[in-house]
Design an enzyme around this catalytic site. Structure first.
Site, PDB file in Angstrom:
ATOM      1  CE  LYS A 176      -3.166   2.619   3.068  1.00 14.33           C
ATOM      2  NZ  LYS A 176      -4.070   2.613   4.231  1.00 14.33           N
ATOM      3  CG  ASP A 235      -9.689   7.615   6.906  1.00 16.97           C
ATOM      4  OD1 ASP A 235      -8.644   7.571   6.211  1.00 16.97           O
ATOM      5  OD2 ASP A 235      -9.696   7.838   8.127  1.00 16.97           O
ATOM      6  CG  ASP A 256      -5.447   7.978   4.581  1.00 20.22           C
ATOM      7  OD1 ASP A 256      -6.385   8.591   4.033  1.00 20.22           O
ATOM      8  OD2 ASP A 256      -5.606   6.986   5.329  1.00 20.22           O
ATOM      9  CD  GLU A 276      -6.734   5.286   2.566  1.00 23.14           C
ATOM     10  OE1 GLU A 276      -7.656   5.434   3.393  1.00 23.14           O
ATOM     11  OE2 GLU A 276      -5.586   4.945   2.903  1.00 23.14           O
ATOM     12  NE  ARG A 324     -10.769  -1.097   4.292  1.00 27.58           N
ATOM     13  CZ  ARG A 324     -11.340  -1.293   5.472  1.00 27.58           C
ATOM     14  NH1 ARG A 324     -12.484  -1.948   5.558  1.00 27.58           N
ATOM     15  NH2 ARG A 324     -10.773  -0.852   6.578  1.00 27.58           N
ATOM     16  CE  LYS A 335      -6.303   8.947   8.065  1.00 26.45           C
ATOM     17  NZ  LYS A 335      -6.907   7.819   8.791  1.00 26.45           N
ATOM     18  CG  ASP A 376      -1.908   5.287   4.852  1.00 30.28           C
ATOM     19  OD1 ASP A 376      -1.740   4.256   5.539  1.00 30.28           O
ATOM     20  OD2 ASP A 376      -2.999   5.594   4.334  1.00 30.28           O
TER      21      ASP A 376
HETATM   22  N1  BES Z   1      -4.149   4.627   6.915  1.00 29.87           N
HETATM   23  C1  BES Z   1      -5.246   4.371   7.757  1.00 29.87           C
HETATM   24  C2  BES Z   1      -4.916   3.394   8.895  1.00 29.87           C
HETATM   25  C3  BES Z   1      -3.941   3.885   9.926  1.00 29.87           C
HETATM   26  C4  BES Z   1      -4.383   4.505  11.064  1.00 29.87           C
HETATM   27  C5  BES Z   1      -2.594   3.639   9.768  1.00 29.87           C
HETATM   28  C6  BES Z   1      -3.480   4.954  12.001  1.00 29.87           C
HETATM   29  C7  BES Z   1      -1.707   4.069  10.719  1.00 29.87           C
HETATM   30  C8  BES Z   1      -2.135   4.714  11.833  1.00 29.87           C
HETATM   31  C9  BES Z   1      -6.416   3.789   6.964  1.00 29.87           C
HETATM   32  O1  BES Z   1      -6.503   4.202   5.655  1.00 29.87           O
HETATM   33  C10 BES Z   1      -7.655   4.203   7.676  1.00 29.87           C
HETATM   34  O2  BES Z   1      -7.887   5.377   7.773  1.00 29.87           O
HETATM   35  N2  BES Z   1      -8.409   3.236   8.157  1.00 29.87           N
HETATM   36  C11 BES Z   1      -9.593   3.497   8.882  1.00 29.87           C
HETATM   37  C12 BES Z   1     -10.607   2.468   8.490  1.00 29.87           C
HETATM   38  C13 BES Z   1     -12.010   2.794   8.944  1.00 29.87           C
HETATM   39  C14 BES Z   1     -12.540   3.994   8.208  1.00 29.87           C
HETATM   40  C15 BES Z   1     -12.890   1.587   8.685  1.00 29.87           C
HETATM   41  C16 BES Z   1      -9.276   3.387  10.388  1.00 29.87           C
HETATM   42  O3  BES Z   1      -8.446   2.580  10.774  1.00 29.87           O
HETATM   43  O4  BES Z   1      -9.852   4.168  11.143  1.00 29.87           O
HETATM   44 ZN    ZN Z   2      -4.705   4.778   4.751  1.00 29.45          ZN
HETATM   45 ZN    ZN Z   3      -7.556   6.055   5.466  1.00 30.04          ZN
END
Ligand code: BES
Ligand code: ZN
Ligand code: ZN
Length: 465
Positions: A228, A310, A233, A312, A314, A240, A251
């Site tokens: 990824k 967010d 992000d 994204e 996946r 966020k 990210d």
């Molecule tokens: N890049 C983030 C995950 C992340 C969070 C990595 C903190 C490192 C530190 C990912 O894209 C994300 O935002 N995931 C969301 C998913 C949710 C919307 C289902 C998350 O983890 O909150």
């Molecule tokens: Zn992300």
């Molecule tokens: Zn994200």
């Protein structure tokens, strides 16, 4: 800082390891005692007149040697000594190298006046050089590949964006004799990668799919490594909160890790064919941003309801995984992604989460590769009840689960929808959201990117038969 393996040498200072049990027998015991040194793990005592730095270790384990070396190297870098020697007869040489190279790592590219370090040369002394040389060279290659990954994770989102990510991959390909193919948005449209393209739509940078190939003459196995590469992000329209956005340059750590892995494999000249695929994309906001409520058509034909922009990573991986399976008939397929905050909730921030169907493959990592390399890995099991939470009323699947618990697993199960039946047992997903970046030093990691994945994957690649 140079690091060399020699049989004997006189340096400005010599580093020694001492355990509590044997402290009393040490020839400088009285001085050490007077200095208040009790040989506790991760404590040190400089005996400047004797030109010795004594380090406490709890036992002979690799983890404690690595940790002690990380403490020692930081102290040495703060001194005026120009050269130091570490005796490696009774310790694991890779652990010493990890401690010294990774624990001594600093990223100063954005400092206008980086502090000067006197220490120039490190010597590892060992009686039987011929026997140790290969282990020394491989450990240096892996540690340097880890630093390479850290360097690029630490770059700002302004400097490392999808096009410059592709340039970096081209540079590595040129230096290491790898094949390199880059797909820009025109090619991604031709490939019908509607899921990946949607994520990058509001960015001023073109999305890129990077494919690097290391092809030795008689490979024992073919391995695809998918990363990824979200160079930023912001969360997209499901923006966020301000505090969570800070550090989101990391990210891209999965993409950076797979570059480090192919670098190490090619420099160790391993007999494995390695394919790296990176989805390099920036998730931003704007009038043309993709939206919650959109339905995307992925390359595989699967339709995806966007309920949160967010989630994204996946969406990008869905298309890259599908493309990778068409391009390469791999024996193993591993993806690396800072995919979910939920993985940190489940396992803590130091541990990489591993998911997939094959128990044998998971064990290969958890019992062996991770243990040997000193990285931490924890297993998160798929189950059909969590899988049902990805159902969508309008499309084939939703990009987020309908309940918040088990978020790392539901993300892994979303990716599973894009793994073809014949590849189910060849695939593992590694969530490095917690382990890829740190705001405080731990083990041989320092502030910033850690290079998570590079050591355990290199160790696995070395063991492939
Ligand atoms: N890049 C983030 C995950 C992340 C969070 C990595 C903190 C490192 C530190 C990912 O894209 C994300 O935002 N995931 C969301 C998913 C949710 C919307 C289902 C998350 O983890 O909150
Ligand atoms: Zn992300
Ligand atoms: Zn994200």
């Amino acid at each position: 800082m140079n690091i060399d393996l020699v049989s004997e040498i006189k340096c400005d200072i010599k580093v020694e390891f001492v355990q509590k049990e044997t402290l009393k027998k040490h020839k400088l015991y009285k001085t050490l005692k007077a200095a208040g040194f009790g040989a506790e793990q991760d404590t040190i005592c400089f005996l400047h007149e004797k030109k010795v730095l004594v380090c406490g270790v709890e036992d002979e384990s690799n983890d404690n040697a690595r940790s002690a070396c990380s403490v020692a190297i930081k102290a040495l870098k703060g001194s005026n000594y120009k050269s130091a020697s570490f005796a490696v007869n009774n310790v694991n040489i890779a652990s010493v190298i990890e401690g010294v190279v990774l624990g001594g790592y600093e990223y100063n590219e954005y400092k206008s006046k980086p502090k000067k370090v006197s220490l120039k040369n490190i010597y590892l002394t060992c009686k039987d050089i011929a026997k140790t040389k290969d282990a020394f060279e491989n450990a240096i290659i892996i540690a340097e590949a880890t630093c390479y990954t850290r360097d690029i994770v630490n770059m700002t989102p302004e400097d490392l964006n999808p096009p410059t990510f592709a340039d970096l991959a081209k540079k590595l390909a040129k230096e290491n004799g790898l094949k390199c193919e880059i797909l820009g948005e025109k090619e991604l449209k031709r490939e019908k990668m509607g899921s990946m393209l949607a994520v990058g739509r509001a960015s001023r940078h073109d999305s890129k799919l990077i494919h690097l190939i290391y092809k030795p003459k008689n490979p024992k196995k073919v391995i695809s490594l998918i990363g990824k590469g979200l160079t930023y992000d912001s969360g997209g329209l499901s923006l966020k909160p301000a505090a969570s956005m800070v550090t989101m340059k990391m990210d891209k750590a999965g993409g950076c890790a797979v570059l480090g892995m192919i670098k190490a494999a090619s420099e160790m000249k391993l007999d494995v064919e390695v394919h790296v695929f990176i989805g390099a994309v920036e998730n931003m906001i704007g009038g043309n941003a993709y939206k919650p409520d959109d339905v995307l058509v992925a390359r595989s034909g699967t339709t995806i309801e966007v309920r949160n922009t967010d989630a994204e990573g996946r969406l990008v991986l869905a298309d890259v995984l599908d493309y990778a399976q068409d391009k390469v008939k791999a024996d193993y397929m591993f993806d690396f992604a800072t995919l979910t905050g939920a993985c940190m909730v489940a396992l803590g921030q130091y541990t990489t989460g591993v998911m997939g169907h094959s128990t044998t493959l998971k064990h290969a990592f958890m019992m062996k590769a991770a243990n040997e390399s000193g990285e931490l890995i924890g297993h998160l099991p798929f189950n059909r009840h969590l899988g049902k939470l990805l159902k969508s009323g309008i499309a084939d699947v939703s990009n987020v689960a309908s309940k918040p618990y088990g978020g790392a697993i539901t993300a892994g199960m979303f990716l599973d929808k894009f793994i073809r039946d014949e590849n189910k047992d060849k695939w593992l997903h590694f969530d490095i959201a917690g382990s890829a970046y740190t705001d405080a030093p731990w083990d041989c990691n320092v502030y910033g990117g850690t290079g998570a994945g590079v050591r355990f994957m290199s160790s696995f690649l070395q063991s492939v038969k």
